[in-house]
Design a protein around this motif. Sequence first.
Motif, PDB file in Angstrom:
ATOM      1  N   ASP A  32       0.831  -1.210   0.000  1.00 25.88           N
ATOM      2  CA  ASP A  32       0.000   0.000   0.000  1.00 25.88           C
ATOM      3  C   ASP A  32       0.866   1.261   0.000  1.00 25.88           C
ATOM      4  N   LEU A  33       1.863   1.280  -0.878  1.00 26.85           N
ATOM      5  CA  LEU A  33       2.762   2.426  -0.969  1.00 26.85           C
ATOM      6  C   LEU A  33       2.158   3.583  -1.764  1.00 26.85           C
ATOM      7  N   THR A  34       1.253   3.273  -2.701  1.00 26.05           N
ATOM      8  CA  THR A  34       0.843   4.285  -3.677  1.00 26.05           C
ATOM      9  C   THR A  34      -0.677   4.365  -3.833  1.00 26.05           C
ATOM     10  N   PRO A  35      -1.427   4.581  -2.762  1.00 31.25           N
ATOM     11  CA  PRO A  35      -2.890   4.632  -2.919  1.00 31.25           C
ATOM     12  C   PRO A  35      -3.369   5.747  -3.843  1.00 31.25           C
ATOM     13  N   THR A  36      -2.658   6.888  -3.855  1.00 37.05           N
ATOM     14  CA  THR A  36      -3.080   7.982  -4.734  1.00 37.05           C
ATOM     15  C   THR A  36      -2.831   7.623  -6.191  1.00 37.05           C
ATOM     16  N   PHE A  37      -1.623   7.171  -6.500  1.00 32.01           N
ATOM     17  CA  PHE A  37      -1.329   6.754  -7.878  1.00 32.01           C
ATOM     18  C   PHE A  37      -2.281   5.653  -8.316  1.00 32.01           C
ATOM     19  N   ASP A  38      -2.531   4.680  -7.456  1.00 35.09           N
ATOM     20  CA  ASP A  38      -3.410   3.568  -7.816  1.00 35.09           C
ATOM     21  C   ASP A  38      -4.812   4.078  -8.152  1.00 35.09           C
ATOM     22  N   GLY A 154      11.067  21.605   4.826  1.00 35.16           N
ATOM     23  CA  GLY A 154      10.392  20.325   4.835  1.00 35.16           C
ATOM     24  C   GLY A 154      11.186  19.213   4.182  1.00 35.16           C
ATOM     25  N   TYR A 155      10.641  18.012   4.254  1.00 37.17           N
ATOM     26  CA  TYR A 155      11.227  16.877   3.549  1.00 37.17           C
ATOM     27  C   TYR A 155      11.222  17.179   2.053  1.00 37.17           C
ATOM     28  N   ARG A 156      12.208  16.669   1.322  1.00 33.21           N
ATOM     29  CA  ARG A 156      12.468  17.138  -0.034  1.00 33.21           C
ATOM     30  C   ARG A 156      11.265  16.995  -0.975  1.00 33.21           C
ATOM     31  N   SER A 157      10.642  15.825  -1.034  1.00 28.59           N
ATOM     32  CA  SER A 157       9.507  15.698  -1.949  1.00 28.59           C
ATOM     33  C   SER A 157       8.337  16.559  -1.490  1.00 28.59           C
ATOM     34  N   ASP A 158       8.147  16.699  -0.177  1.00 26.37           N
ATOM     35  CA  ASP A 158       7.112  17.605   0.326  1.00 26.37           C
ATOM     36  C   ASP A 158       7.379  19.036  -0.120  1.00 26.37           C
ATOM     37  N   ALA A 159       8.644  19.454  -0.029  1.00 31.15           N
ATOM     38  CA  ALA A 159       9.001  20.827  -0.384  1.00 31.15           C
ATOM     39  C   ALA A 159       8.704  21.110  -1.850  1.00 31.15           C
ATOM     40  N   LEU A 160       8.988  20.141  -2.714  1.00 32.18           N
ATOM     41  CA  LEU A 160       8.728  20.351  -4.137  1.00 32.18           C
ATOM     42  C   LEU A 160       7.242  20.315  -4.447  1.00 32.18           C
ATOM     43  N   PHE A 161       6.498  19.452  -3.787  1.00 33.56           N
ATOM     44  CA  PHE A 161       5.047  19.475  -3.977  1.00 33.56           C
ATOM     45  C   PHE A 161       4.446  20.777  -3.436  1.00 33.56           C
ATOM     46  N   ASP A 162       4.970  21.289  -2.323  1.00 34.25           N
ATOM     47  CA  ASP A 162       4.507  22.583  -1.821  1.00 34.25           C
ATOM     48  C   ASP A 162       4.727  23.674  -2.864  1.00 34.25           C
ATOM     49  N   ILE A 255       8.898   6.388  -1.596  1.00 36.35           N
ATOM     50  CA  ILE A 255       7.770   6.275  -2.526  1.00 36.35           C
ATOM     51  C   ILE A 255       6.459   6.560  -1.820  1.00 36.35           C
ATOM     52  N   ARG A 256       6.307   6.059  -0.607  1.00 30.31           N
ATOM     53  CA  ARG A 256       5.073   6.329   0.136  1.00 30.31           C
ATOM     54  C   ARG A 256       4.893   7.832   0.369  1.00 30.31           C
ATOM     55  N   GLU A 260       1.960  10.513  -0.978  1.00 25.76           N
ATOM     56  CA  GLU A 260       1.193  11.418  -0.112  1.00 25.76           C
ATOM     57  C   GLU A 260       1.249  12.845  -0.634  1.00 25.76           C
ATOM     58  N   GLY A 261       2.418  13.270  -1.110  1.00 21.70           N
ATOM     59  CA  GLY A 261       2.521  14.597  -1.695  1.00 21.70           C
ATOM     60  C   GLY A 261       1.700  14.730  -2.962  1.00 21.70           C
ATOM     61  N   PHE A 262       1.690  13.677  -3.772  1.00 22.73           N
ATOM     62  CA  PHE A 262       0.866  13.663  -4.970  1.00 22.73           C
ATOM     63  C   PHE A 262      -0.604  13.846  -4.601  1.00 22.73           C
ATOM     64  N   GLY A 263      -1.020  13.196  -3.540  1.00 21.81           N
ATOM     65  CA  GLY A 263      -2.396  13.359  -3.070  1.00 21.81           C
ATOM     66  C   GLY A 263      -2.694  14.783  -2.645  1.00 21.81           C
ATOM     67  N   ARG A 264      -1.738  15.450  -1.994  1.00 20.31           N
ATOM     68  CA  ARG A 264      -1.942  16.845  -1.593  1.00 20.31           C
ATOM     69  C   ARG A 264      -2.069  17.757  -2.806  1.00 20.31           C
ATOM     70  N   LEU A 265      -1.289  17.472  -3.855  1.00 18.25           N
ATOM     71  CA  LEU A 265      -1.398  18.268  -5.078  1.00 18.25           C
ATOM     72  C   LEU A 265      -2.784  18.110  -5.697  1.00 18.25           C
ATOM     73  N   LEU A 266      -3.291  16.890  -5.753  1.00 17.50           N
ATOM     74  CA  LEU A 266      -4.631  16.678  -6.291  1.00 17.50           C
ATOM     75  C   LEU A 266      -5.682  17.365  -5.429  1.00 17.50           C
TER      76      LEU A 266
END
Length: 494
Positions: A32-38, A154-162, A255-256, A260-266
């Motif tokens: 269950d690493l990618t619920p948003t992508f799935d 923030g954490y790197r992927s979070d910072a880029l999604f922000d 990846i998880r 989560e960041g992808f979900g925040r963008l959506l």
Amino acid sequence: MSGHRAERPNVIVVFTDQQRWDSTGVHGNPLDLTPTFDRVARSGTHAVQAVTPQPVCAPARAAIQTGQYPTTTGCFRNGIPLPEDCRTLADHFGGAGYATGYIGKWHLSDTEPVPRDQRGGYQSWLGANVLEFTSDAYRVVVFDDDGEPVMLPGYRSDALFDAAIRFVGDHADPAGGSVDDKQAAEGQDGEERQPFFLFCSLIEPHHQNETDSYPAPTGYEERYQGRWLPPDLATLAAAEDTTVHRHIGGYYGQIRRVDEGFGRLLDALRSMDQLDNTIIAFTSDHGCHFKTRNSEYKRSCHDGSVRVPMALSGPGFDGGRRIDRPVSTIDLPPTLLDAAGLDVPPQMQGRSMLPLLAEPDGEAAADWPQEAFIQVSESVVGRAVRTSRWKYFVTAPDADPWHAASSDRYVEAELYDLDHDPYELDNLIGLPSHREIADELCERLLERMVEAGEEKPVIDRHPAGAMAGQRRVDPHVHGSSRAPRRFGHQPRRG
């Protein structure tokens, strides 16, 4: 309530680095690493057999920016900047009136910070050429439009999604798209709201080079360490020089958090009432085999290296559709332009995937190649084709993989039956039982090399090996690159 929409959709590409296809739930990962992508893959369009045209960072990035093979742009390995005369997605969308923005890792320049003339035509810039060198997990340094360093919290992927969410907020329709007054949903003087094209390029789940580690957010590595492994990694991890067991927890944790960041963008798009008017594409530059195939993490022909997740949503892609045939990330640029109603430039060597969705059994689909073409550099000078069933790989033993983009002579190296050996643990090259299928794949590989602009080389056969028990393959029954369709249909061309 649905309000007035700009005729042209926004477009966002979310691009990860070094993400295997089977890190996702839709490809069987049980963690269950990618619920948003799935969810996007199931409700939008899932490219089930997506591969990269080049399993190395810079060449793969050049291809997805230009829709051209690395040997065409000249960016066949890392360290070669994208030529200024190459037309990119930013050039095409910008020329059509889109606001264009780039956030994150670029890797197509020869200097840091990336000078304006090496940014591929992007108007708004918040990035770094080699982000893994300018930052680490909790110290994120990128450069702005003026080339000035900016530290993102923030954490790197979070910072880029922000940063991506801020870009969307700055370019979203100020009326929110939910009012009935058309004038309010338009810009000044009645002009249509300017759509945007954003390329959000993450570094995760790439390793941190100087420490050879996969730094996940605090606590995330521990969740996944010692758990499920794909069969190829589980089988090959025992070798002394592999890093599977040491790194898989951090890799999965990264990846998880990306998901989560992808979900925040959506969610942000939904809150600004832009989600239904935004095409979103999620994919990666290449996979990761954790040094199980060579001394690096990619740069091989195997699906662990070349196969990537790919899903699209938004106008033209919703409805829970699947493309269950080989496609390449080089096909993404023409697909995005086509979906936005823009002309696909003839110099693009990828193909729009929209005809596969509009008429899965139509003429355009019948004319679609039954294999994806892959170029490999840096580890070897190699070429491969991947059909739904077969993987065929050749290498150039006399070519320097750092200096030679191609060769005039190759030798057969690997052949895999993906139906019965999906994790490519049984190399069939040289078996007399598979000679006919190897010959057919060799012919098709030569055709694809020429189509990509390469000179037609010589490919030497692999020395014949002993018969493997009762093995016998009839390629016309079991699905070669040219196998006829069943139920009386004509063979597909190409």
